[in-house]
Design a protein around this motif. Structure first.
Motif, PDB file in Angstrom:
ATOM      1  N   ALA A   1      33.622 -37.468   7.694  1.00 36.37           N
ATOM      2  CA  ALA A   1      32.203 -37.720   7.423  1.00 36.37           C
ATOM      3  C   ALA A   1      31.592 -36.569   6.628  1.00 36.37           C
ATOM      4  O   ALA A   1      30.813 -36.782   5.682  1.00 36.37           O
ATOM      5  CB  ALA A   1      31.461 -37.928   8.740  1.00 36.37           C
ATOM      6  N   VAL A   2      31.949 -35.349   6.992  1.00 34.98           N
ATOM      7  CA  VAL A   2      31.475 -34.183   6.222  1.00 34.98           C
ATOM      8  C   VAL A   2      32.056 -34.206   4.812  1.00 34.98           C
ATOM      9  O   VAL A   2      31.360 -33.896   3.828  1.00 34.98           O
ATOM     10  CB  VAL A   2      31.841 -32.889   6.959  1.00 34.98           C
ATOM     11  N   VAL A   3      33.331 -34.583   4.700  1.00 35.88           N
ATOM     12  CA  VAL A   3      33.961 -34.685   3.383  1.00 35.88           C
ATOM     13  C   VAL A   3      33.226 -35.703   2.514  1.00 35.88           C
ATOM     14  O   VAL A   3      33.034 -35.483   1.302  1.00 35.88           O
ATOM     15  CB  VAL A   3      35.445 -35.061   3.545  1.00 35.88           C
ATOM     16  N   ALA A   4      32.809 -36.819   3.104  1.00 36.77           N
ATOM     17  CA  ALA A   4      32.070 -37.832   2.342  1.00 36.77           C
ATOM     18  C   ALA A   4      30.764 -37.258   1.791  1.00 36.77           C
ATOM     19  O   ALA A   4      30.411 -37.472   0.610  1.00 36.77           O
ATOM     20  CB  ALA A   4      31.800 -39.046   3.220  1.00 36.77           C
ATOM     21  N   LEU A   5      30.020 -36.525   2.624  1.00 31.79           N
ATOM     22  CA  LEU A   5      28.761 -35.932   2.166  1.00 31.79           C
ATOM     23  C   LEU A   5      28.998 -34.915   1.052  1.00 31.79           C
ATOM     24  O   LEU A   5      28.277 -34.902   0.040  1.00 31.79           O
ATOM     25  CB  LEU A   5      28.055 -35.274   3.347  1.00 31.79           C
ATOM     26  N   VAL A   6      30.006 -34.070   1.227  1.00 33.22           N
ATOM     27  CA  VAL A   6      30.285 -33.046   0.206  1.00 33.22           C
ATOM     28  C   VAL A   6      30.743 -33.699  -1.096  1.00 33.22           C
ATOM     29  O   VAL A   6      30.336 -33.279  -2.199  1.00 33.22           O
ATOM     30  CB  VAL A   6      31.346 -32.056   0.732  1.00 33.22           C
TER      31      VAL A   6
END
Length: 333
Positions: A127-132
């Motif tokens: 999920a963090v990877v998606a935002l970044v």
């Protein structure tokens, strides 16, 4: 002259013949043992046939389910195409929000389908990877894949590290790293449409590719609801007619779009872009179906039904995005 030995009545000639007939390793009765016993052969054949039949599980094709998946795939393709069309330099936030929602759906479906180690930690990292990835897709200069590649590599390493804390998860990392890589790459791939909207012919390429893939999946699933024949495999509820017809009509829809878009698009180039997108999407969708069938045959726990049926279209559009980027740079430019 010699006294006669006592005779045992149980070992007379008739008893010896009975023992010889029933002894192991002797041929069945018949002329010199060369002709098999017909009754035993007839009894054995149905048992073999019955065992072979029980090994093959025929999965039925559910019409309403195929219609629902067709509608989901069509809406997803339409949303990606319209979002790319309405995206502008000062108005990319709505498209990014839509793509982030799709990324979360992809993450949910593939986490529940592939069951990676430390599923909660892997989901949080992705999920963090998606935002970044979405942030760099909007802000990186120049707009390209280099930043997304580094985000994908960093996310994969972080997900693997998160799977090493518990002993039961560490024991599975070596066998499941490919599943983790697929999840991370799919999440990052949904940021590629934003990169394409920032390039000269990227928006048009994304529209044509999304239309070709969306029509291909929609028609294929719709045909499965009406005529799922010939079956691709008994364990996979898909028909070859729908796959072929979907690829053809997806190519036709992209050719029609190519005829109304500006240069460098032409009907021929639109058809080629649509054909590549339709074939990639259809193959990924089929691969997901075969993967689910393999897990079922292996005795693994079945995937939650919502995730199982969304997994194919979500994976198909995720793999379509890098194909569209490659076409925009290596074929159309």
């Amino acid at each position: 002259m010699f006294p006669s030995l006592p005779q045992d009545d149980s070992w007379d000639a008739d008893a010896s013949r009975e023992i010889a007939r029933s002894g192991p390793g002797r041929p069945p009765t018949g002329f010199y043992g060369a002709v098999p016993d017909e009754e035993s052969a007839q009894d054995a054949e149905p048992e073999d046939g019955e065992e072979e039949f029980e090994e093959i599980e025929v999965v039925p094709v559910r019409r309403q389910l195929s219609l629902a998946i067709a509608g989901f795939a069509g809406l997803l393709g339409l949303g990606l195409a319209l979002g790319a069309q309405t995206s502008a330099p000062d108005n990319r936030l709505p498209y990014v929000i839509v793509l982030f929602g799709v990324q979360l759906l992809y993450l949910l479906a593939w986490i529940m389908a592939l069951h990676p180690p430390a599923a909660a930690a892997t989901a949080g990292v992705c999920a963090v990877v998606a935002l970044v990835a979405d942030y760099f897709a909007v802000t990186s200069t120049p707009a390209g894949l280099s930043s997304l590649i580094f985000v994908a590599l960093g996310g994969f390493v972080a997900a693997i590290v998160g799977q090493l804390f518990r002993a039961e998860d560490r024991a599975r990392v070596k066998d499941s790293w490919r599943a983790t890589l697929l999840i991370v790459l799919g999440v990052v791939a949904y940021a590629i449409p934003v990169i394409l909207t920032r390039q000269p012919i990227g928006t048009q390429t994304m529209i044509v590719s999304a239309a070709g893939a969306g029509v291909a999946l929609f028609v294929a699933r719709l045909t499965d609801a009406v005529f799922p024949k010939p079956r691709i495999a008994l364990q996979v509820p898909r028909g070859a007619t729908g796959v072929v017809l979907g690829a053809m009509l997806g190519t036709l829809a992209s050719a029609a779009l190519g005829s109304v878009l500006v240069l460098p698009f032409t009907p021929a180039k639109g058809a080629i872009v649509g054909l590549v997108a339709a074939v990639v999407a259809s193959l990924v969708d089929l691969a997901v179906n075969f993967g689910e069938a393999g897990r079922r045959l292996a005795g693994d726990a079945p995937t939650f039904w919502v995730a199982r049926h969304m997994q194919g279209p979500l994976g198909a559009f995720a793999m379509m995005a890098p194909a569209a980027y490659a076409l925009a740079h290596w074929y159309l430019s």
